[in-house]
Design a protein around this motif. Sequence first.
Motif, PDB file in Angstrom:
ATOM      1  N   LEU A 173       0.678   4.619  -7.084  1.00 48.76           N
ATOM      2  CA  LEU A 173      -0.580   4.356  -7.754  1.00 48.76           C
ATOM      3  C   LEU A 173      -1.067   2.941  -7.453  1.00 48.76           C
ATOM      4  O   LEU A 173      -2.254   2.704  -7.229  1.00 48.76           O
ATOM      5  CB  LEU A 173      -0.425   4.541  -9.267  1.00 48.76           C
ATOM      6  N   LYS A 174      -0.127   1.981  -7.422  1.00 48.25           N
ATOM      7  CA  LYS A 174      -0.505   0.595  -7.122  1.00 48.25           C
ATOM      8  C   LYS A 174      -1.052   0.484  -5.707  1.00 48.25           C
ATOM      9  O   LYS A 174      -2.038  -0.219  -5.456  1.00 48.25           O
ATOM     10  CB  LYS A 174       0.694  -0.336  -7.295  1.00 48.25           C
ATOM     11  N   LEU A 175      -0.438   1.197  -4.775  1.00 50.90           N
ATOM     12  CA  LEU A 175      -0.934   1.185  -3.403  1.00 50.90           C
ATOM     13  C   LEU A 175      -2.350   1.732  -3.343  1.00 50.90           C
ATOM     14  O   LEU A 175      -3.222   1.187  -2.662  1.00 50.90           O
ATOM     15  CB  LEU A 175      -0.024   2.021  -2.498  1.00 50.90           C
ATOM     16  N   PRO A 203      -2.748   9.771  -0.148  1.00 48.83           N
ATOM     17  CA  PRO A 203      -1.619   8.851  -0.325  1.00 48.83           C
ATOM     18  C   PRO A 203      -1.002   8.376   0.980  1.00 48.83           C
ATOM     19  O   PRO A 203      -0.692   7.196   1.124  1.00 48.83           O
ATOM     20  CB  PRO A 203      -0.621   9.684  -1.145  1.00 48.83           C
ATOM     21  N   SER A 204      -0.817   9.273   1.958  1.00 51.83           N
ATOM     22  CA  SER A 204      -0.151   8.859   3.192  1.00 51.83           C
ATOM     23  C   SER A 204      -1.006   7.857   3.978  1.00 51.83           C
ATOM     24  O   SER A 204      -0.483   6.936   4.607  1.00 51.83           O
ATOM     25  CB  SER A 204       0.161  10.073   4.073  1.00 51.83           C
ATOM     26  N   SER A 205      -2.328   8.019   3.917  1.00 48.35           N
ATOM     27  CA  SER A 205      -3.216   7.062   4.594  1.00 48.35           C
ATOM     28  C   SER A 205      -3.123   5.693   3.945  1.00 48.35           C
ATOM     29  O   SER A 205      -3.137   4.660   4.633  1.00 48.35           O
ATOM     30  CB  SER A 205      -4.661   7.564   4.561  1.00 48.35           C
ATOM     31  N   LEU A 228      -0.240   5.948  15.766  1.00 47.70           N
ATOM     32  CA  LEU A 228      -0.632   6.215  14.383  1.00 47.70           C
ATOM     33  C   LEU A 228      -1.200   7.620  14.315  1.00 47.70           C
ATOM     34  O   LEU A 228      -2.073   7.989  15.099  1.00 47.70           O
ATOM     35  CB  LEU A 228      -1.688   5.204  13.896  1.00 47.70           C
ATOM     36  N   SER A 229      -0.677   8.403  13.388  1.00 45.92           N
ATOM     37  CA  SER A 229      -1.188   9.764  13.210  1.00 45.92           C
ATOM     38  C   SER A 229      -1.444   9.999  11.728  1.00 45.92           C
ATOM     39  O   SER A 229      -1.085   9.196  10.871  1.00 45.92           O
ATOM     40  CB  SER A 229      -0.188  10.793  13.745  1.00 45.92           C
ATOM     41  N   GLU A 230      -2.065  11.130  11.412  1.00 42.09           N
ATOM     42  CA  GLU A 230      -2.313  11.511  10.027  1.00 42.09           C
ATOM     43  C   GLU A 230      -2.320  13.025   9.935  1.00 42.09           C
ATOM     44  O   GLU A 230      -2.391  13.726  10.941  1.00 42.09           O
ATOM     45  CB  GLU A 230      -3.653  10.949   9.533  1.00 42.09           C
ATOM     46  N   GLU A 282       5.891  14.330   1.841  1.00 41.84           N
ATOM     47  CA  GLU A 282       6.605  13.701   0.737  1.00 41.84           C
ATOM     48  C   GLU A 282       5.638  13.095  -0.256  1.00 41.84           C
ATOM     49  O   GLU A 282       5.885  13.099  -1.452  1.00 41.84           O
ATOM     50  CB  GLU A 282       7.566  12.647   1.267  1.00 41.84           C
ATOM     51  N   ALA A 283       4.515  12.571   0.232  1.00 43.46           N
ATOM     52  CA  ALA A 283       3.537  12.010  -0.682  1.00 43.46           C
ATOM     53  C   ALA A 283       2.983  13.097  -1.593  1.00 43.46           C
ATOM     54  O   ALA A 283       2.805  12.896  -2.774  1.00 43.46           O
ATOM     55  CB  ALA A 283       2.394  11.353   0.106  1.00 43.46           C
TER      56      ALA A 283
END
Length: 289
Positions: A173-175, A203-205, A228-230, A282-283
Amino acid sequence: MTFPEVPSLALIAERLPQIFPEGTEHRNYLIREMAAKTIYVMFYAGAIEGSDCWVRPSQVTDMTDEQALLTDTESRKAWVKMMLSNKKKKPGNPWYAANSREPVRDETIRTGLIPLQAVVVRQGIPTTSSKPTYALQKGFSELFSINLYGDDLDAAIENWQKRYLSKAAITRLKLMKDYGSEDSESVQIKFPDGAIRKLEPGPSSLISKAVIEEFAPRFLKKPKVLWLSESGNKVVAQDEALAKALGLQIDPSRTLPDIILVDLGDDSSGLEILALPAMESEAKAGRPQ
């Protein structure tokens, strides 16, 4: 719409210390009477995530004991309409003085409930707006069901705590708060060389942004993003020339890390390559990264 059943103020006050155990940050804001009354008003107004109904702090301060007892749907709808009207009348015996709006908003909601995701915020509304913007997170609201008690209540609270009070959940959440873009459609990442990339929101981004913008310059002498991937877009950035120089063949069709960083600044020990595993699954599952 169908208004949700309103749990008693006593039930809310009784369960808050169970939901927010000793050691919870700002627990005093979360278990006091003002918190119970704030949650009661959200139920009363039907302000639960997904309902598109919201409250503002003045609805908490202007609630009265007499109004709180009128829990039929028509009385509640009429009260909400009146409270959001520009012609509303000041109640005779409100729960709190008008200047208590700040403690409700700043302490109970913003400092207490929102950081633990017990309350959600309406998007697209300026912070200076007087429009109602707060609602109970759906899972949190379900912990106050009058039909939930005993072992079932204990299990429900424990599951909610694991999901929202765990160290990993609070860190995530902080991120999101620290690195979330004002553009709700994308997350903007600045590479060490100044290049800009935009990723899909999620979240992962946000974790990728923190790794590239914070971790890399802090722990690598001369960081370079090699890959870098998404989710849904395997290749966001790829330095083919650098990969070739390193003798690496990157095949996008294979399972690859989300991020591959290279440290070009350590001449004494050769190049350092750091690969961070895929984080999207996982996120979503709520596990620590």
